[in-house]
Design an enzyme around this catalytic site. Structure first.
Site, mmCIF file in Angstrom:
data_model
loop_
_atom_site.group_PDB
_atom_site.id
_atom_site.type_symbol
_atom_site.label_atom_id
_atom_site.label_comp_id
_atom_site.label_asym_id
_atom_site.label_seq_id
_atom_site.Cartn_x
_atom_site.Cartn_y
_atom_site.Cartn_z
ATOM 1 N N GLU A 164 35.916 30.832 38.995
ATOM 2 C CA GLU A 164 37.267 31.213 38.579
ATOM 3 C C GLU A 164 38.027 29.982 38.079
ATOM 4 O OE1 GLU A 164 38.019 34.149 38.180
ATOM 5 O OE2 GLU A 164 36.682 35.294 39.510
ATOM 6 N N CYS A 209 41.660 38.118 46.875
ATOM 7 C CA CYS A 209 40.961 36.894 46.454
ATOM 8 C C CYS A 209 41.875 35.976 45.656
ATOM 9 C CB CYS A 209 39.713 37.233 45.637
ATOM 10 S SG CYS A 209 38.378 37.877 46.652
ATOM 11 N N HIS A 265 33.701 34.000 42.688
ATOM 12 C CA HIS A 265 33.375 35.407 42.967
ATOM 13 C C HIS A 265 31.860 35.606 42.877
ATOM 14 C CE1 HIS A 265 37.500 37.384 42.512
ATOM 15 N NE2 HIS A 265 36.956 37.950 43.573
HETATM 16 N N1 PCA Z 1 36.867 40.473 47.234
HETATM 17 C C1 PCA Z 1 38.223 40.949 47.060
HETATM 18 C C2 PCA Z 1 38.927 40.584 48.319
HETATM 19 C C3 PCA Z 1 37.874 40.269 49.305
HETATM 20 C C4 PCA Z 1 36.644 40.113 48.518
HETATM 21 O O1 PCA Z 1 35.552 39.724 48.967
HETATM 22 C C5 PCA Z 1 38.870 40.426 45.769
HETATM 23 O O2 PCA Z 1 38.158 40.207 44.778
HETATM 24 O O3 PCA Z 1 40.082 40.267 45.731
#
Ligand code: PCA
Length: 212
Positions: A82, A145, A168
């Site tokens: 990200e 997140c 992610h």
């Molecule tokens: N993914 C979510 C919140 C917790 C996770 O593992 C997100 O992408 O916001």
């Protein structure tokens, strides 16, 4: 005194699932030594506010040299580095405490966004060189997140020696198979995400100036 650790976070399951790929990753790496530093794993609740508070507590307690936060993003096929944390919480999905935020700031009055301070291009190159699927991502979404990512970068804004960022992950193959969706979302094995995070940590530490 031992070297400052690397803080690695993941999330508890959410959205009715019993597994979160990021929690499995953290369990696999917790306590390992990577590039001379111990990895301290922390699982965060998928709860707006509380997740960020737990993260800040751990930063204050551990004084880490590097902070990597991870989360699961079903549907993504690659490890997503990200680039930017937005000062925005806006999601159709309630968090694990049942709270849904719309058009809300993460930090009232804070800047609109912070860049990741991980060396994303060298990390991307290193991951691809090892045959691991990786990409740069322009959005961590508007859910917990991104909330944690922004909280992290806001906390590190005056600590340029401590790099931080958010990654992610695709779901695990077993989650993809159990999803019941046709076609199933792409899955990536725990062995691959674990190797990727070791590379990411080593590259981030190598790119940090020695006098930092
Ligand atoms: N993914 C979510 C919140 C917790 C996770 O593992 C997100 O992408 O916001």
């Amino acid at each position: 005194m031992s070297a400052a650790p690397v803080l690695l976070t993941g999330f508890e399951p959410f959205g009715g699932e019993s597994i979160n790929a990021s929690a499995r990753l953290v369990a696999a790496l917790d306590g390992r030594v990577v590039a001379g530093r111990r990895v301290a794993g922390l699982i965060l609740p998928v709860v707006f506010g509380a997740a960020g508070e737990r993260l800040l507590d751990a930063i204050n307690r551990l004084r880490p040299a590097l902070v990597i936060c991870t989360g699961q993003a079903a549907g993504r096929a690659a490890i997503s580095l990200e680039r930017v944390a937005l000062n925005l919480a806006d999601s159709a999905q309630p968090d694990n405490a049942g709270v849904r935020l719309v058009d809300a700031p993460v930090v009232p009055g804070g800047p609109a966004a912070y860049w990741s301070t991980l060396p994303l291009r060298p990390i991307l190159a290193a991951l691809r060189a090892r045959g691991l699927p990786a990409e740069l991502s322009l959005s961590a979404g508007g859910y917990v997140c991104n909330h944690v990512f922004y909280t992290l970068m806001h906390a590190l804004r005056d600590a340029p020696a401590v790099r931080g960022g958010f990654v992610h992950l695709p779901v695990l193959p077993e989650q993809a198979a159990a999803s019941g969706r046709t076609p199933p979302p792409p899955g990536l094995a725990l062995a691959a995400t674990t190797e990727a995070l070791e590379i990411l940590i080593a590259t981030s530490l190598a790119e940090t100036p020695a006098d930092a």
